[in-house]
Design an enzyme around this catalytic site. Structure first.
Site, short mmCIF file in Angstrom:
data_model
loop_
_atom_site.label_atom_id
_atom_site.label_comp_id
_atom_site.label_asym_id
_atom_site.label_seq_id
_atom_site.Cartn_x
_atom_site.Cartn_y
_atom_site.Cartn_z
CE LYS A 132 -4.44 1.00 0.23
NZ LYS A 132 -5.60 0.18 -0.19
N GLY A 171 -5.62 2.53 -7.31
CA GLY A 171 -6.27 3.63 -6.61
C GLY A 171 -6.74 3.26 -5.21
CG ASP A 172 -7.37 3.22 -0.78
OD1 ASP A 172 -7.85 2.08 -0.72
OD2 ASP A 172 -7.44 4.01 0.19
CB THR A 215 -14.23 -1.97 -4.77
OG1 THR A 215 -12.96 -1.95 -5.41
CG2 THR A 215 -14.05 -2.19 -3.29
P1 NDP Z 1 -13.00 7.75 -2.68
O1 NDP Z 1 -11.93 8.72 -2.53
O2 NDP Z 1 -13.59 7.52 -4.02
O3 NDP Z 1 -14.19 8.06 -1.68
C1 NDP Z 1 -13.95 8.12 -0.31
C2 NDP Z 1 -15.26 8.45 0.38
O4 NDP Z 1 -15.09 8.26 1.77
C3 NDP Z 1 -15.67 9.89 0.17
O5 NDP Z 1 -17.06 9.98 0.20
C4 NDP Z 1 -15.02 10.57 1.37
O6 NDP Z 1 -15.62 11.79 1.75
C5 NDP Z 1 -15.24 9.53 2.43
N1 NDP Z 1 -14.23 9.69 3.46
C6 NDP Z 1 -12.88 9.60 3.31
N2 NDP Z 1 -12.27 9.84 4.47
C7 NDP Z 1 -13.23 10.08 5.36
C8 NDP Z 1 -13.22 10.38 6.73
N3 NDP Z 1 -12.08 10.49 7.42
N4 NDP Z 1 -14.43 10.56 7.34
C9 NDP Z 1 -15.58 10.46 6.64
N5 NDP Z 1 -15.66 10.18 5.34
C10 NDP Z 1 -14.49 9.98 4.71
O7 NDP Z 1 -12.40 6.37 -2.10
P2 NDP Z 1 -12.90 4.87 -2.35
O8 NDP Z 1 -14.37 4.85 -2.53
O9 NDP Z 1 -12.03 4.30 -3.37
O10 NDP Z 1 -12.50 4.20 -0.96
C11 NDP Z 1 -13.40 4.08 0.13
C12 NDP Z 1 -12.95 2.94 1.03
O11 NDP Z 1 -12.91 1.72 0.29
C13 NDP Z 1 -11.55 3.09 1.65
O12 NDP Z 1 -11.55 2.51 2.92
C14 NDP Z 1 -10.69 2.27 0.70
O13 NDP Z 1 -9.50 1.84 1.33
C15 NDP Z 1 -11.63 1.11 0.43
N6 NDP Z 1 -11.35 0.32 -0.76
C16 NDP Z 1 -11.25 0.91 -2.00
C17 NDP Z 1 -11.04 0.14 -3.11
C18 NDP Z 1 -11.06 0.73 -4.48
O14 NDP Z 1 -11.02 -0.06 -5.44
N7 NDP Z 1 -11.15 2.02 -4.66
C19 NDP Z 1 -10.80 -1.30 -3.00
C20 NDP Z 1 -11.01 -1.83 -1.68
C21 NDP Z 1 -11.24 -1.02 -0.61
P3 NDP Z 1 -14.86 13.16 1.52
O15 NDP Z 1 -14.99 13.43 0.05
O16 NDP Z 1 -15.55 14.15 2.38
O17 NDP Z 1 -13.43 12.94 1.93
O1 2IT Z 2 -7.88 -1.69 -0.70
C1 2IT Z 2 -7.84 -2.17 -1.84
O2 2IT Z 2 -8.00 -3.38 -2.04
C2 2IT Z 2 -7.61 -1.25 -2.95
N1 2IT Z 2 -7.53 -0.05 -2.74
C3 2IT Z 2 -7.44 -1.79 -4.34
C4 2IT Z 2 -6.06 -2.32 -4.56
C5 2IT Z 2 -5.74 -2.72 -5.98
O3 2IT Z 2 -4.57 -3.02 -6.18
O4 2IT Z 2 -6.63 -2.76 -6.84
#
Ligand code: NDP
Ligand code: 2IT
Length: 452
Positions: A132, A171-172, A215
Site C-alpha cells: 500500500k 487507486g484508493d 469493489t
Molecule cells: P473515494 O476517494 O472515491 O471516496 C472516499 C469516500 O469516503 C468519500 O465519500 C469521502 O468523503 C469519504 N471519506 C474519506 N475519508 C473520510 C473520513 N475520514 N471521514 C468520513 N468520510 C471519509 O475512495 P474509495 O471509494 O475508493 O475508498 C473508500 C474505502 O474503500 C476506503 O476505505 C478504501 O480503502 C476502500 N477500498 C477501496 C477500493 C477501491 O477499489 N477504490 C478497493 C477496496 C477497498 P470526503 O470526500 O468528504 O473525503
Molecule cells: O484496498 C484495496 O483493495 C484497494 N484499494 C485496491 C487495490 C488494488 O490493487 O486494486
C-alpha cells in the site's frame, strides 16, 4: 518468563511485542490484533508455523520506502508532502495494493492497509502479494494542474520501487482515474516503457472494463452470498451506505440493480437520508457531483426533495436491513454497531478497509448477525486489478460481460473459503474464515522459502 521469541508465546505477549515495536501506530496494531487472535487459534497445534515464526515475520513489512514530494501550487508556492510505499509481503506474487492521497495518511495507516491487503489478496486466489502507498496530500480544492504536478512528482520517486513483476499500485481514497492517468503517464515518460505497472487505468490505455465498478459490486455480491447462505436475498432489503466515492456509489448501484433500496450516502461533512430511495438516476447525479464537479454530498438535498442532510453525523442510526460502510477506517464504533443491531440490521458488508472498530466487530459477533469484513467483502476491486494485470501481460482485453462473470465467481470463491474456515455450529464467523484462509496460503509459501 515468556518472551516474544519463545516458540509458544501467548497472544497478549505477542501483541505487547507488536505494540512496543510500532509505537503510536494504533491502526496497524488494531489490524494485527484482529488477525492474530484467529491465527493463534489456528496454529496452536501446527508446530511448523511456530518454528518458522511465520506470524512474527508477516507483521514486519518487507520494506517501507518514505520520500519527500515537492510540487508547486497554482500560486507558484513550493509545497512539501511526504510519500510512502509499504511493501508488506510478496510471498505469493508481486506487491499489490492501492495508493491513498488524504491528509490523514501516515505510516500507521499505510502499514495497516498493506497488512490487510496481504490477506485480502491471498483470499482472491490470484498471485498477488500485499502493499500500500500514498501521501498526506489533500486533492480536495486543488486544480487539475496542481493534482497533475503532485502526481508527477510522486511518481518521479515511486517509479524506482515498482514494476509489473515487482509492485503494482492502484487507486484508493483520493486516487481515481484522473490520478492514475497522471501517474501512469509519468512512469511511462521516465522509463520509456509501456507496461502494466498500475491498475485502474483508463480503458483506452490498458485498463480493465470492470475495475471502476469492481469493489462496490463485489461487496454487494459478497453480501448476497452471505444472505443466500442463510436462505435470504438482497431483493426488498433496505440498505444504509456510507461514503459517496468510488466504492459507495457502485455498491449503491448494485443494491438497486438487485432490487434493494438505498437510504443513505455520506462524506466527511455528514450524511444524506433519502427515504424514497437513492435510485440509479440519483446515483448518476452523485457520481457526477463527486467525479466531475468535485462537490459535497450536502448538495444532494437541494436537488432531490424529501431528502435530509445531517451535518457532522454518520448514517448508522437509520433503521435498515443491511449496512455497507464504504468510506474509511474506524467509521463505525461500538455504540453505532449496537444501534444497527438494535434496529434489526441483519448483515454488514464492508466496502471500506477496517471501517468497524474492534469493539464494534464484537457487537456484531455477539449478536450473531452476518458480518463480512473488508478483507473478504471488498476484495473484488483488487481481484479485478489482478485480471487487469493478466490482460496487460497477455496484451488482451476482456469485455464487460466476461469480467462481470469472473468477478461474480471470484466473490463466490472468497465466500466459500470464509465458510470453509469460519463455519462452526451452524454460524459462519467470516472474520475468522477470512483471516485463516488468507494466512494459510501466504504462510505455506513462506515455509517453502526457508528463513528470510
Ligand atoms: P473515494 O476517494 O472515491 O471516496 C472516499 C469516500 O469516503 C468519500 O465519500 C469521502 O468523503 C469519504 N471519506 C474519506 N475519508 C473520510 C473520513 N475520514 N471521514 C468520513 N468520510 C471519509 O475512495 P474509495 O471509494 O475508493 O475508498 C473508500 C474505502 O474503500 C476506503 O476505505 C478504501 O480503502 C476502500 N477500498 C477501496 C477500493 C477501491 O477499489 N477504490 C478497493 C477496496 C477497498 P470526503 O470526500 O468528504 O473525503
Ligand atoms: O484496498 C484495496 O483493495 C484497494 N484499494 C485496491 C487495490 C488494488 O490493487 O486494486
Amino acid at each position: 518468563m515468556a518472551s516474544v521469541y519463545d516458540r509458544h508465546v501467548d497472544l497478549p505477549t505477542f501483541m505487547e511485542g507488536v505494540k512496543k515495536r510500532n509505537p503510536g501506530q494504533d491502526e496497524f496494531v488494531q489490524a494485527v490484533q484482529e488477525v492474530a487472535q484467529d491465527v493463534f487459534d489456528f496454529i496452536e497445534d501446527k508446530e511448523e508455523y511456530h518454528e518458522a515464526q511465520i506470524l512474527r515475520r508477516i507483521v514486519e513489512p518487507d520494506r517501507i520506502v518514505s520520500f519527500r514530494v515537492c510540487w508547486e501550487d497554482d500560486n507558484h508556492c513550493v509545497r512539501v508532502q511526504r510519500g510512502w510505499r509499504v511493501q508488506n509481503n510478496n510471498a505469493i506474487g508481486p506487491y499489490k495494493g492501492g495508493i491513498r492521497f488524504h491528509p490523514s495518511v501516515n505510516e500507521s495507516v499505510l502499514k495497516f492497509l498493506a497488512f490487510e491487503q496481504t490477506f485480502k489478496n491471498s483470499l482472491t486466489g490470484l498471485p498477488m502479494g500485499g502493499g500500500k502507498g500514498g501521501a498526506n496530500f489533500n486533492p480536495k480544492g486543488k486544480s487539475d494542474s496542481e493534482v497533475m504536478r503532485f502526481c508527477q512528482s510522486f511518481m518521479t520517486e515511486l517509479y524506482r520501487h515498482i514494476g509489473p513483476d515487482t509492485d503494482v499500485p492502484a487507486g484508493d481514497i483520493g486516487v481515481g482515474a484522473r490520478e492514475i492517468g497522471y501517474m501512469f503517464g509519468q512512469y511511462k515518460r521516465i522509463t520509456n516503457r509501456w507496461e502494466g505497472v498500475l491498475t485502474g487505468k483508463g480503458t483506452e490505455y490498458g485498463g480493465s472494463k470492470m475495475r471502476p465498478e469492481a469493489t462496490g459490486y463485489g461487496a454487494v455480491y459478497f453480501l448476497r452470498n452471505m444472505l443466500q447462505h442463510q436462505g435470504q436475498d438482497v431483493e426488498g432489503k433496505t440498505a444504509v451506505v456510507s461514503g459517496s466515492g468510488n466504492v459507495a456509489t457502485h455498491a449503491a448501484e448494485k443494491i438497486v440493480q438487485l432490487g434493494g433500496k438505498v437510504l443513505t450516502l455520506s462524506d466527511s461533512g455528514g450524511f444524506i437520508h433519502d427515504p424514497d430511495g437513492i435510485d440509479q438516476e440519483k446515483i448518476d447525479w452523485v457520481k457526477a457531483l463527486k467525479n466531475e464537479r468535485r462537490g459535497r454530498i450536502s448538495e444532494y438535498v437541494d436537488h432531490f426533495t424529501g431528502a435530509s442532510f445531517h451535518e457532522g453525523k454518520r448514517p448508522w442510526d437509520v433503521p435498515c436491513d443491511v449496512a455497507l460502510p464504504c468510506a474509511t477506517q474506524n467509521e463505525l464504533n461500538e455504540a453505532e454497531a449496537r444501534e444497527l443491531v438494535g434496529n434489526g440490521c441483519m448483515a454488514v458488508a464492508e466496502g471500506a478497509n477496517m471501517p468497524t472498530t474492534l469493539e464494534g466487530v464484537k457487537v456484531f459477533h455477539d449478536a450473531r448477525i452476518l458480518y463480512g469484513p473488508g478483507k473478504a467483502a471488498n476484495a473484488g476491486g483488487v481481484a479485478v486489478s489482478g485480471l487487469e494485470m493478466s490482460q496487460n501481460s497477455e496484451r488482451i482485453s476482456w469485455n464487460h460481460e466476461r469480467l462481470g462473470q469472473m468477478l461474480t465467481e471470484l466473490m463466490e470463491g472468497i465466500h466459500g473459503k470464509c465458510v470453509e474456515f469460519g463455519e462452526k455450529g451452524g454460524h459462519v464467523d467470516y472474520v475468522r474464515g477470512a483471516n485463516i484462509a488468507g494466512f494459510k496460503k501466504v504462510a505455506d509459501a513462506m515455509l517453502a522459502f526457508g528463513v528470510m
